[in-house]
Design a protein around this motif. Structure first.
Motif, PDB file in Angstrom:
ATOM      1  N   LYS A  64      36.080  35.393-114.173  1.00 32.30           N
ATOM      2  CA  LYS A  64      37.189  34.202-114.771  1.00 32.30           C
ATOM      3  C   LYS A  64      36.780  32.986-113.006  1.00 32.30           C
ATOM      4  O   LYS A  64      36.474  33.001-112.384  1.00 32.30           O
ATOM      5  CB  LYS A  64      38.259  34.573-114.953  1.00 32.30           C
ATOM      6  CG  LYS A  64      38.471  35.915-115.978  1.00 32.30           C
ATOM      7  CD  LYS A  64      39.602  36.191-116.124  1.00 32.30           C
ATOM      8  CE  LYS A  64      40.834  35.692-116.449  1.00 32.30           C
ATOM      9  NZ  LYS A  64      41.863  36.118-116.544  1.00 32.30           N
ATOM     10  N   PRO A  65      37.383  31.687-113.055  1.00 29.59           N
ATOM     11  CA  PRO A  65      37.661  31.547-112.431  1.00 29.59           C
ATOM     12  C   PRO A  65      37.686  31.270-111.138  1.00 29.59           C
ATOM     13  O   PRO A  65      37.731  30.788-109.942  1.00 29.59           O
ATOM     14  CB  PRO A  65      38.446  30.001-113.064  1.00 29.59           C
ATOM     15  CG  PRO A  65      38.463  29.826-113.918  1.00 29.59           C
ATOM     16  CD  PRO A  65      37.839  31.912-114.965  1.00 29.59           C
ATOM     17  N   ASN A  66      39.008  32.337-110.887  1.00 32.02           N
ATOM     18  CA  ASN A  66      39.227  33.155-110.261  1.00 32.02           C
ATOM     19  C   ASN A  66      38.627  34.184-109.455  1.00 32.02           C
ATOM     20  O   ASN A  66      39.337  34.764-108.440  1.00 32.02           O
ATOM     21  CB  ASN A  66      41.071  33.421-110.601  1.00 32.02           C
ATOM     22  CG  ASN A  66      41.118  34.571-111.582  1.00 32.02           C
ATOM     23  OD1 ASN A  66      40.195  34.851-111.079  1.00 32.02           O
ATOM     24  ND2 ASN A  66      42.238  34.803-111.427  1.00 32.02           N
ATOM     25  N   LYS A  67      37.365  34.575-109.788  1.00 32.31           N
ATOM     26  CA  LYS A  67      36.698  35.008-109.500  1.00 32.31           C
ATOM     27  C   LYS A  67      37.016  36.243-110.335  1.00 32.31           C
ATOM     28  O   LYS A  67      35.939  37.059-109.312  1.00 32.31           O
ATOM     29  CB  LYS A  67      36.288  35.446-108.102  1.00 32.31           C
ATOM     30  CG  LYS A  67      35.595  33.903-107.245  1.00 32.31           C
ATOM     31  CD  LYS A  67      34.473  33.243-108.458  1.00 32.31           C
ATOM     32  CE  LYS A  67      34.241  32.155-107.904  1.00 32.31           C
ATOM     33  NZ  LYS A  67      33.334  31.230-108.244  1.00 32.31           N
ATOM     34  N   PHE A  68      37.879  36.942-110.787  1.00 30.68           N
ATOM     35  CA  PHE A  68      38.285  38.384-111.744  1.00 30.68           C
ATOM     36  C   PHE A  68      37.319  38.430-112.890  1.00 30.68           C
ATOM     37  O   PHE A  68      36.593  37.772-113.319  1.00 30.68           O
ATOM     38  CB  PHE A  68      39.798  38.292-112.223  1.00 30.68           C
ATOM     39  CG  PHE A  68      40.001  39.531-112.772  1.00 30.68           C
ATOM     40  CD1 PHE A  68      40.544  40.143-111.740  1.00 30.68           C
ATOM     41  CD2 PHE A  68      39.817  39.421-113.705  1.00 30.68           C
ATOM     42  CE1 PHE A  68      40.599  41.736-111.976  1.00 30.68           C
ATOM     43  CE2 PHE A  68      40.074  40.811-114.673  1.00 30.68           C
ATOM     44  CZ  PHE A  68      40.454  42.054-113.498  1.00 30.68           C
ATOM     45  N   LYS A  69      36.967  39.959-112.542  1.00 31.20           N
ATOM     46  CA  LYS A  69      35.787  39.876-112.755  1.00 31.20           C
ATOM     47  C   LYS A  69      35.737  41.258-113.912  1.00 31.20           C
ATOM     48  O   LYS A  69      36.331  42.566-114.213  1.00 31.20           O
ATOM     49  CB  LYS A  69      34.380  40.315-112.290  1.00 31.20           C
ATOM     50  CG  LYS A  69      33.464  39.217-111.349  1.00 31.20           C
ATOM     51  CD  LYS A  69      32.560  40.091-110.381  1.00 31.20           C
ATOM     52  CE  LYS A  69      32.096  38.764-109.271  1.00 31.20           C
ATOM     53  NZ  LYS A  69      31.387  39.516-108.394  1.00 31.20           N
TER      54      LYS A  69
END
Length: 128
Positions: A64-69
């Motif tokens: 995701k854009p917030n770097k959550f995978k």
């Protein structure tokens, strides 16, 4: 000068995050030469999609854009030569959904899966 330093810091951070991908197995050299494509696919709304593997597993990551995978698909490590046919392969990127093809036997129909981009959950699937 400060802009150049800031640019270098941002470049270093982005290259470090790219290095966090797993795409290597010390114990199986054939797996390293297989058709598992670990290249990052840039999606709409700053999402990323990429395959990863190690000696224990093969998985598809939606970042995701917030770097959550989020892991949205896995292929049995023993089936690594067939990841392209068995695992999710991106067909179309929509604003809030992703369409994948998967489970394609050599002589039969493929399955199509729609995934919610925000949470990585399967919305629906259907056969060709």
């Amino acid at each position: 000068m400060i802009k150049n330093i800031l640019f270098l810091i941002i470049l270093q951070i982005s290259s470090c995050s790219a290095q966090n991908k797993n795409c290597f197995c010390n114990e199986n050299k054939l797996m390293n030469e297989s058709n598992i494509n670990c290249d990052t696919i840039k999606l709409k709304k700053n999402y990323n999609l990429y395959w990863q593997f190690n000696c224990d597993r093969i998985w598809l990551t939606l970042e995701k854009p917030n770097k959550f995978k989020i892991t949205i698909n896995e292929v049995d490590v023993n089936l690594y030569p067939y990841t392209y046919r068995l695992g999710y392969q991106l067909i179309k990127d929509y604003s809030n959904k992703l369409l994948f093809r998967s489970g394609c036997p050599a002589n039969g129909p493929c399955k199509f899966i729609i995934i919610n981009k925000k949470n990585g959950k399967k919305i629906t699937e259907y056969f060709q």
